[in-house]
Design a protein around this motif. Structure first.
Motif, PDB file in Angstrom:
ATOM      1  N   LEU A   1    -111.893  54.801  54.112  1.00 43.77           N
ATOM      2  CA  LEU A   1    -110.855  54.872  55.129  1.00 43.77           C
ATOM      3  C   LEU A   1    -111.286  54.071  56.358  1.00 43.77           C
ATOM      4  CD1 LEU A   1    -110.116  58.692  54.836  1.00 43.77           C
ATOM      5  CD2 LEU A   1    -108.635  56.829  54.058  1.00 43.77           C
ATOM      6  N   THR A   2    -110.396  53.206  56.830  1.00 40.19           N
ATOM      7  CA  THR A   2    -110.741  52.386  57.999  1.00 40.19           C
ATOM      8  C   THR A   2    -110.283  53.034  59.302  1.00 40.19           C
ATOM      9  OG1 THR A   2    -108.638  51.226  57.962  1.00 40.19           O
ATOM     10  CG2 THR A   2    -110.432  50.281  56.653  1.00 40.19           C
ATOM     11  N   GLY A   3    -109.384  54.003  59.220  1.00 42.48           N
ATOM     12  CA  GLY A   3    -108.806  54.570  60.437  1.00 42.48           C
ATOM     13  C   GLY A   3    -107.532  53.877  60.858  1.00 42.48           C
ATOM     14  N   ARG A   4    -107.241  52.713  60.296  1.00 44.55           N
ATOM     15  CA  ARG A   4    -106.019  52.013  60.696  1.00 44.55           C
ATOM     16  C   ARG A   4    -104.791  52.710  60.115  1.00 44.55           C
ATOM     17  NH1 ARG A   4    -104.341  47.343  63.081  1.00 44.55           N
ATOM     18  NH2 ARG A   4    -102.353  46.507  62.343  1.00 44.55           N
TER      19      ARG A   4
ATOM     20  N   LEU B   1     -97.705  72.643  69.207  1.00 45.55           N
ATOM     21  CA  LEU B   1     -98.226  72.080  67.962  1.00 45.55           C
ATOM     22  C   LEU B   1     -97.259  71.003  67.481  1.00 45.55           C
ATOM     23  CD1 LEU B   1     -99.206  75.402  66.104  1.00 45.55           C
ATOM     24  CD2 LEU B   1    -100.729  73.904  67.404  1.00 45.55           C
ATOM     25  N   LEU B   2     -97.663  69.759  67.629  1.00 47.77           N
ATOM     26  CA  LEU B   2     -96.844  68.631  67.201  1.00 47.77           C
ATOM     27  C   LEU B   2     -97.350  68.175  65.838  1.00 47.77           C
ATOM     28  CD1 LEU B   2     -95.944  65.503  69.366  1.00 47.77           C
ATOM     29  CD2 LEU B   2     -96.191  65.458  66.927  1.00 47.77           C
ATOM     30  N   LEU B   3     -96.519  68.358  64.809  1.00 44.67           N
ATOM     31  CA  LEU B   3     -96.927  68.060  63.435  1.00 44.67           C
ATOM     32  C   LEU B   3     -96.427  66.676  63.030  1.00 44.67           C
ATOM     33  CD1 LEU B   3     -95.887  71.445  61.730  1.00 44.67           C
ATOM     34  CD2 LEU B   3     -97.891  70.961  63.133  1.00 44.67           C
ATOM     35  N   GLN B   4     -97.312  65.889  62.439  1.00 44.36           N
ATOM     36  CA  GLN B   4     -96.927  64.554  61.971  1.00 44.36           C
ATOM     37  C   GLN B   4     -97.763  64.190  60.751  1.00 44.36           C
ATOM     38  OE1 GLN B   4     -97.921  62.703  65.778  1.00 44.36           O
ATOM     39  NE2 GLN B   4     -95.810  61.993  65.979  1.00 44.36           N
ATOM     40  N   ASP B   5     -97.150  63.594  59.753  1.00 43.33           N
ATOM     41  CA  ASP B   5     -97.952  63.098  58.631  1.00 43.33           C
ATOM     42  C   ASP B   5     -98.234  61.612  58.813  1.00 43.33           C
ATOM     43  OD1 ASP B   5     -95.306  62.350  58.112  1.00 43.33           O
ATOM     44  OD2 ASP B   5     -95.577  62.440  55.937  1.00 43.33           O
ATOM     45  N   ARG B   6     -99.372  61.200  58.316  1.00 48.71           N
ATOM     46  CA  ARG B   6     -99.800  59.814  58.464  1.00 48.71           C
ATOM     47  C   ARG B   6    -100.554  59.377  57.211  1.00 48.71           C
ATOM     48  NH1 ARG B   6     -96.622  59.889  61.930  1.00 48.71           N
ATOM     49  NH2 ARG B   6     -96.809  59.344  64.135  1.00 48.71           N
ATOM     50  N   ASN B   7    -100.643  58.047  57.037  1.00 51.35           N
ATOM     51  CA  ASN B   7    -101.510  57.486  56.015  1.00 51.35           C
ATOM     52  C   ASN B   7    -102.450  56.506  56.695  1.00 51.35           C
ATOM     53  OD1 ASN B   7    -102.679  56.847  53.552  1.00 51.35           O
ATOM     54  ND2 ASN B   7    -100.697  56.642  52.494  1.00 51.35           N
ATOM     55  N   LEU B   8    -103.519  56.182  55.998  1.00 50.66           N
ATOM     56  CA  LEU B   8    -104.554  55.316  56.569  1.00 50.66           C
ATOM     57  C   LEU B   8    -104.896  54.207  55.587  1.00 50.66           C
ATOM     58  CD1 LEU B   8    -106.834  58.211  57.850  1.00 50.66           C
ATOM     59  CD2 LEU B   8    -105.464  56.685  59.299  1.00 50.66           C
ATOM     60  N   ASP B   9    -105.222  53.066  56.154  1.00 53.25           N
ATOM     61  CA  ASP B   9    -105.623  51.930  55.320  1.00 53.25           C
ATOM     62  C   ASP B   9    -107.075  52.119  54.870  1.00 53.25           C
ATOM     63  OD1 ASP B   9    -105.305  49.614  53.942  1.00 53.25           O
ATOM     64  OD2 ASP B   9    -104.962  48.336  55.698  1.00 53.25           O
TER      65      ASP B   9
ATOM     66  N   GLY C   1     -95.239  56.068  43.193  1.00 56.25           N
ATOM     67  CA  GLY C   1     -96.284  57.025  42.832  1.00 56.25           C
ATOM     68  C   GLY C   1     -97.562  56.872  43.634  1.00 56.25           C
ATOM     69  N   SER C   2     -97.580  55.940  44.595  1.00 55.48           N
ATOM     70  CA  SER C   2     -98.836  55.679  45.307  1.00 55.48           C
ATOM     71  C   SER C   2     -98.890  56.297  46.701  1.00 55.48           C
ATOM     72  CB  SER C   2     -99.061  54.162  45.420  1.00 55.48           C
ATOM     73  OG  SER C   2     -98.120  53.601  46.311  1.00 55.48           O
ATOM     74  N   GLN C   3     -97.825  57.000  47.107  1.00 54.93           N
ATOM     75  CA  GLN C   3     -97.818  57.467  48.500  1.00 54.93           C
ATOM     76  C   GLN C   3     -98.857  58.545  48.790  1.00 54.93           C
ATOM     77  OE1 GLN C   3     -93.677  58.416  49.462  1.00 54.93           O
ATOM     78  NE2 GLN C   3     -93.710  56.797  51.000  1.00 54.93           N
ATOM     79  N   ASN C   4     -99.333  59.214  47.758  1.00 49.18           N
ATOM     80  CA  ASN C   4    -100.358  60.235  47.988  1.00 49.18           C
ATOM     81  C   ASN C   4    -101.715  59.631  48.306  1.00 49.18           C
ATOM     82  OD1 ASN C   4     -98.619  62.356  47.545  1.00 49.18           O
ATOM     83  ND2 ASN C   4     -99.070  62.484  45.362  1.00 49.18           N
ATOM     84  N   GLN C   5    -101.870  58.344  48.004  1.00 45.78           N
ATOM     85  CA  GLN C   5    -103.173  57.715  48.196  1.00 45.78           C
ATOM     86  C   GLN C   5    -103.206  56.907  49.481  1.00 45.78           C
ATOM     87  OE1 GLN C   5    -102.052  57.462  44.623  1.00 45.78           O
ATOM     88  NE2 GLN C   5    -103.244  59.355  44.624  1.00 45.78           N
ATOM     89  N   PRO C   6    -104.362  56.923  50.158  1.00 47.40           N
ATOM     90  CA  PRO C   6    -104.546  55.987  51.269  1.00 47.40           C
ATOM     91  C   PRO C   6    -104.635  54.562  50.735  1.00 47.40           C
ATOM     92  CG  PRO C   6    -106.212  57.736  51.279  1.00 47.40           C
ATOM     93  CD  PRO C   6    -105.527  57.782  49.945  1.00 47.40           C
TER      94      PRO C   6
END
Ligand SMILES: [Cu+2]
Length: 609
Positions: A221-224, A206-214, A100-105
């Motif tokens: 958000l640190t950007g990592r 248009l190259l689409l990619q999803d990402r998460n950040l620390d 349940g935590s994947q929506n959060q950074p």
């Protein structure tokens, strides 16, 4: 419109302008060769203007890498140089977080995975969609270490298409690609040029990619980059969507037609894209699809009204018509839940759907200028006159069939199970068999002959032959099935009841049975190298295996699945060499005249005639 969501753990949408990767065209050397040298190097790049720079791994310092552009038949040697430093920590953090935590950074209180933290730079490049000789195809185990390089020879002898190059290192593809190792590759040809499609600044990849950040302990958000999976979900899904390396960008456009070249370069996220106007109304009638993974379609087709689905690695070549829309804004949104199982959208397009790991459906915004412009382009009714639709009954009579089942075991391990028909007289070995009842009621029993990458090679394909590969999905999610070397066409998408399959044993207690013909969308009829296989479907694809011989791979293109363990080798050899190779399994591989071969779901397909 721009949302006001600035805060510690969120970013303003549509704040940064889309970046378009620079084009890299090989230059001819004095000895008449085209050569490129491309370095993999670390870089620090801002993914959003409100973020600190992120550490990424890149090709030539760019995220995504430079777009390599070549002409059909232009033979190019590319030296892929691993210039990633050995003595620096791996650029991304990986974590397994609570369900349940994947929506959060952020890491949600969990420690960073130390195996990933200790990874060295070990890379190999695959040109996805390329008709490439085996020793240049990026065999997953043939990685290069820091300071080493690999030279690949690309003949580019295939029709105009958008391909992409990305890392393919055994066991760590999901991390290397996530760290940034991906770029676009355009092949041009005369057939495409004759259409005078929107080009130059009016053709936009248009190259689409999803990402998460620390995050910091305080939640900023640190950007990592953070590769965050959950205790019970091995696939990566992140809350932030990047287009060409920027989170939620906008693009200023003129009131004219554009050619958009879309690629889903995500690890596991599917997109089902919908264009919305300022009132939130669906504006998909502005979009026409002209091409798929392998090149142009025969004719332009409409995009399904539920949205344009792109699984990881799938591409779409689109004409978007912004004429007569001066001063308006359009938002591209995703309505595909994650994991994706082909279910319809749970909510109207544009609505956040955090329950289905879609907390931010926005992808990007188009801002149409008020300045009128000339746009004489008229979309032709015929795009590719060389295009022809493949049909099973018109394939060469001696074509081979093969069958692979997509199976998830109770421990979560995902496999491609190569199946062979149990023949009368075969000893019953006490193994779990899979029974499949085809369209006309005939039941065939199959045994598993391979389920891991390291298992013995079974699929020897005669060079130049056409084969039908049948993929039956016994799992609960959609998998994008990718084959190296060839462009194929999906012949059919049949629906099967899979209730009789027992994942505990890997066999069936009652046959999996045919229950109807599904549909292939008009925009799936083109040349493909990646096809979606939804739960309960048997998808048949046909390809001619020519151009090159050698050992290649086929696999699921969800990178978390590819790494564990949905990837298998196959070998293309001259038929004469196969005949001389006195080995078990030869009879499964040799085309025979007028007869399908054993090891195939022949009956399923023969019944169809
Ligand atoms: Cu998969």
């Amino acid at each position: 419109m721009t949302e006001e969501t600035t805060g510690l753990t969120s970013l303003t949408k549509f704040k940064d302008c889309l970046r378009v990767p620079p084009i890299l065209r090989p230059q001819m050397t004095a000895d008449q060769q085209y050569i490129l040298r491309i370095h993999m190097r670390p870089a620090r790049i801002q993914l959003h203007s409100e973020l600190p720079p992120s550490e990424v791994w890149t090709y030539e310092g760019l995220l995504p890498g430079p777009t390599i552009e070549v002409s059909r038949g232009q033979r190019v040697q590319i030296e892929w140089i691993n210039a990633l430093p050995e003595d620096q920590p791996y650029p991304i953090t990986a974590v397994t977080a609570p369900n349940g935590s994947q929506n959060q950074p952020g890491r949600s209180g969990r420690p960073a995975n130390q195996i990933v933290a200790a990874l060295q730079p070990w890379t190999v490049v695959h040109l996805h969609g390329g008709r490439t000789m085996a020793n240049s195809d990026g065999w997953t185990e043939n990685g290069s270490l820091s300071g080493q390089s690999t030279t690949c020879d690309y003949t580019n002898d295939q029709q105009a298409a958008l391909l992409w190059y990305h890392d393919h290192a055994m066991g760590i593809t999901r991390f290397n690609v996530y760290a940034g190792l991906a770029g676009l590759y355009l092949i041009r040809d005369a057939e495409e040029a004759a259409l005078h499609l929107p080009g130059g600044p009016y053709e936009i990849p248009l190259l689409l990619q999803d990402r998460n950040l620390d995050t910091t302990p305080g939640g900023s958000l640190t950007g990592r980059l953070l590769h965050k999976i959950e205790d019970d979900t091995m696939e990566f899904f992140g809350p932030f969507t990047l287009v060409n390396g920027t989170i939620w960008p906008y693009l200023p456009v003129g009131p004219r037609q554009y050619r958009l070249r879309l690629l889903n370069g995500s690890n596991s996220r599917f997109f089902r894209l919908v264009l919305l106007d300022e009132q939130g109304k669906v504006a998909l009638d502005k979009i026409t699809q002209i091409g798929t993974d392998g090149g142009l379609l025969g004719q332009p087709v409409a995009v399904p009204q539920s949205g344009l689905i792109l699984a990881p690695a799938e591409r779409a070549d689109l004409i978007v018509d912004f004429r007569a829309l001066q001063g308006q804004r359009f938002t591209l949104v995703n309505n595909a839940g994650a994991p994706f199982d082909n279910s319809p959208a749970a909510l109207p397009p544009g609505m956040p759907d955090p329950e289905n790991r879609l907390p931010h459906p926005e992808v990007m915004e188009f801002r149409v200028s008020s300045q009128p412009v000339e746009d004489p382009f008229v979309l032709p009714e015929t795009l590719s006159s060389s295009y022809h639709r493949l049909e099973h009954d018109r394939l060469p009579a001696d074509h081979q069939h093969r069958l692979v089942a997509l199976v998830e075991y109770p421990d979560g391990m995902l496999t491609l199970r190569e199946l062979a028909e149990v023949l009368e007289g075969d000893a019953a070995l006490g193994e779990a068999l899979i029974a499949i009842t085809g369209e006309h009621g005939k039941t065939v029993h199959y045994r598993t002959i391979a389920k891991q990458f390291e298992d013995t090679v079974n699929w020897f394909v005669a060079y130049g032959s056409t084969e039908v590969w049948n993929i039956v999905n016994l799992t609960e999610d959609t998998h994008p099935f990718h084959v190296h070397l060839v462009q194929f066409q999906a012949l059919s998408r049949d629906l099967y009841n899979t209730d009789g399959f027992n994942p505990e044993t890997g066999g069936t207690t009652a046959p999996v049975f045919f229950q109807g013909h599904g549909t292939l969308d008009a925009n799936e009829m083109g040349w493909k190298d990646t096809v979606r296989v939804n739960p309960g479907e048997l998808v048949s694809i046909a390809a001619t295996f020519d151009g090159f011989t050698g050992r290649f791979m086929y696999h699921c293109h969800l990178l978390e699945h590819e790494d564990h363990d949905m990837m298998r080798p196959f070998v293309v050899m001259p038929a004469t060499a196969l005949a001389a190779m006195d080995m078990p399994g030869m009879s499964m591989s040799m085309p025979t005249s007028g007869e399908h071969n054993r090891g195939s779901p022949v009956q399923l397909n023969r019944d169809r005639r």
